[in-house]
Each structure stands twice: as structure tokens, then as C-alpha cells.
Motif scaffolding. Sequence first.
Motif, mmCIF file in Angstrom:
data_model
loop_
_atom_site.group_PDB
_atom_site.id
_atom_site.type_symbol
_atom_site.label_atom_id
_atom_site.label_comp_id
_atom_site.label_asym_id
_atom_site.label_seq_id
_atom_site.Cartn_x
_atom_site.Cartn_y
_atom_site.Cartn_z
ATOM 1 N N CYS A 40 0.830 -1.212 0.000
ATOM 2 C CA CYS A 40 0.000 0.000 0.000
ATOM 3 C C CYS A 40 0.860 1.256 0.000
ATOM 4 C CB CYS A 40 -0.928 0.004 1.212
ATOM 5 S SG CYS A 40 -2.241 -1.215 1.124
ATOM 6 N N LEU A 41 1.931 1.262 0.772
ATOM 7 C CA LEU A 41 2.828 2.417 0.808
ATOM 8 C C LEU A 41 3.520 2.614 -0.538
ATOM 9 C CD1 LEU A 41 4.425 2.053 4.352
ATOM 10 C CD2 LEU A 41 2.812 3.799 3.584
ATOM 11 N N ALA A 42 3.900 1.514 -1.174
ATOM 12 C CA ALA A 42 4.540 1.612 -2.488
ATOM 13 C C ALA A 42 3.573 2.176 -3.522
ATOM 14 C CB ALA A 42 5.062 0.251 -2.926
ATOM 15 N N HIS A 43 2.313 1.778 -3.456
ATOM 16 C CA HIS A 43 1.320 2.315 -4.388
ATOM 17 C C HIS A 43 1.092 3.806 -4.134
ATOM 18 C CE1 HIS A 43 -0.419 -1.892 -5.296
ATOM 19 N NE2 HIS A 43 0.474 -1.528 -6.197
ATOM 20 N N TRP A 76 11.595 6.214 -9.886
ATOM 21 C CA TRP A 76 10.994 5.253 -10.822
ATOM 22 C C TRP A 76 11.759 3.935 -10.770
ATOM 23 C CZ3 TRP A 76 6.347 5.189 -12.572
ATOM 24 C CH2 TRP A 76 5.659 6.375 -12.816
ATOM 25 N N ASN A 77 13.079 4.010 -10.736
ATOM 26 C CA ASN A 77 13.889 2.787 -10.694
ATOM 27 C C ASN A 77 13.666 1.987 -9.414
ATOM 28 O OD1 ASN A 77 15.003 3.299 -13.209
ATOM 29 N ND2 ASN A 77 16.749 4.400 -12.359
ATOM 30 N N VAL A 78 13.508 2.682 -8.297
ATOM 31 C CA VAL A 78 13.281 2.004 -7.019
ATOM 32 C C VAL A 78 11.931 1.292 -7.008
ATOM 33 C CG1 VAL A 78 12.809 2.426 -4.561
ATOM 34 C CG2 VAL A 78 14.799 3.473 -5.651
ATOM 35 N N PRO A 81 10.176 -2.589 -9.578
ATOM 36 C CA PRO A 81 9.856 -4.009 -9.381
ATOM 37 C C PRO A 81 8.362 -4.299 -9.197
ATOM 38 C CG PRO A 81 11.799 -3.453 -8.124
ATOM 39 C CD PRO A 81 11.250 -2.158 -8.672
ATOM 40 N N LEU A 82 7.582 -3.313 -8.807
ATOM 41 C CA LEU A 82 6.132 -3.525 -8.686
ATOM 42 C C LEU A 82 5.502 -3.529 -10.070
ATOM 43 C CD1 LEU A 82 5.279 -1.163 -5.730
ATOM 44 C CD2 LEU A 82 5.135 -3.636 -5.727
ATOM 45 N N PHE A 83 4.686 -4.517 -10.331
ATOM 46 C CA PHE A 83 4.061 -4.660 -11.647
ATOM 47 C C PHE A 83 3.259 -3.427 -12.027
ATOM 48 C CE2 PHE A 83 0.323 -5.791 -14.159
ATOM 49 C CZ PHE A 83 0.944 -6.269 -15.310
ATOM 50 N N ASP A 84 2.468 -2.905 -11.096
ATOM 51 C CA ASP A 84 1.619 -1.745 -11.384
ATOM 52 C C ASP A 84 2.451 -0.524 -11.777
ATOM 53 O OD1 ASP A 84 -0.321 -3.462 -10.524
ATOM 54 O OD2 ASP A 84 -0.673 -2.447 -8.612
ATOM 55 N N VAL A 85 3.555 -0.340 -11.089
ATOM 56 C CA VAL A 85 4.429 0.801 -11.371
ATOM 57 C C VAL A 85 5.064 0.645 -12.751
ATOM 58 C CG1 VAL A 85 6.512 2.025 -10.642
ATOM 59 C CG2 VAL A 85 4.874 1.207 -8.930
ATOM 60 N N ASN A 90 5.738 2.146 -18.356
ATOM 61 C CA ASN A 90 5.814 1.739 -19.766
ATOM 62 C C ASN A 90 4.721 2.367 -20.621
ATOM 63 O OD1 ASN A 90 8.061 0.148 -19.299
ATOM 64 N ND2 ASN A 90 6.880 -1.715 -19.016
ATOM 65 N N GLN A 91 3.526 2.536 -20.065
ATOM 66 C CA GLN A 91 2.409 3.038 -20.850
ATOM 67 C C GLN A 91 2.380 4.559 -20.962
ATOM 68 O OE1 GLN A 91 -1.271 1.349 -19.457
ATOM 69 N NE2 GLN A 91 -0.676 -0.714 -20.052
ATOM 70 N N ARG A 92 2.998 5.271 -20.004
ATOM 71 C CA ARG A 92 2.912 6.728 -20.068
ATOM 72 C C ARG A 92 4.218 7.454 -19.772
ATOM 73 N NH1 ARG A 92 0.505 11.262 -20.747
ATOM 74 N NH2 ARG A 92 0.644 12.978 -19.261
#
Length: 105
Positions: A40-43, A76-78, A81-85, A90-92
Motif C-alpha cells: 500500500c505504501l509503495a502504491h 521510478w527505478n526504485v 519491481p512492482l508490476f503496477d508501477v 511503460n504506458q505513459r
Amino acid sequence: MAHGAFEGLLEVALYYTEDSQDHDFRKQLDQKHPDFVTKCLAHAACVLLCMVTEIQAHFHFDNNGARINERIHNMWNVLMPLFDVKELYNQRYEKLMKDRGIRAD
């Protein structure tokens, strides 16, 4: 999850019904809780990073000394590893940063 939609509640429903679960399952739930909080914190960090990237792309704040662009890339690099990130990047944001001159120099 914030709006109480079914898909979001699937992840947290067990925490709301913890008192009706078996005691053994409660222990498992307690062990998994730090991972869930970390996710949750990563999101939340990703949402903030998206906002900062959008603001920097629009306003082009001076990068002298503050290393704003470099820090944006580092974050962004950190979080990558999260799929959502990775999907958001990649998309935007990969193209946006390239087009708007947000480089990690």
C-alpha cells in the motif's frame, strides 16, 4: 479499494473479518500484514511520483543543484519491481519523460 469496490475489498476483506476467522488463520494474517502495508505504501509513493513527474513535465523546474530530474528517475527505478508501477511507466511516463526532457543526467 478506496471506494469500496469489490475488487479492492478482496485484498482487505480478511482484515475486516479477522475476529470471525480461526485462530491459526489469524496468525497467518498477522504475518502477512507487513507485506500488505508495504504494498500500500509503495502504491501511494507511485501516485505521488506520477504527480511529481507530471508537474515537472509541465513546468520544467530549474534542475540546478536540486537534481529534480535525477531524483525522479531514481524513484521510478526504485519502484519499478512492482508490476503496477512498471505498467504505468511503460504506458505513459517513459515516453513523457523522454519527450519533455526529463533526463537522469
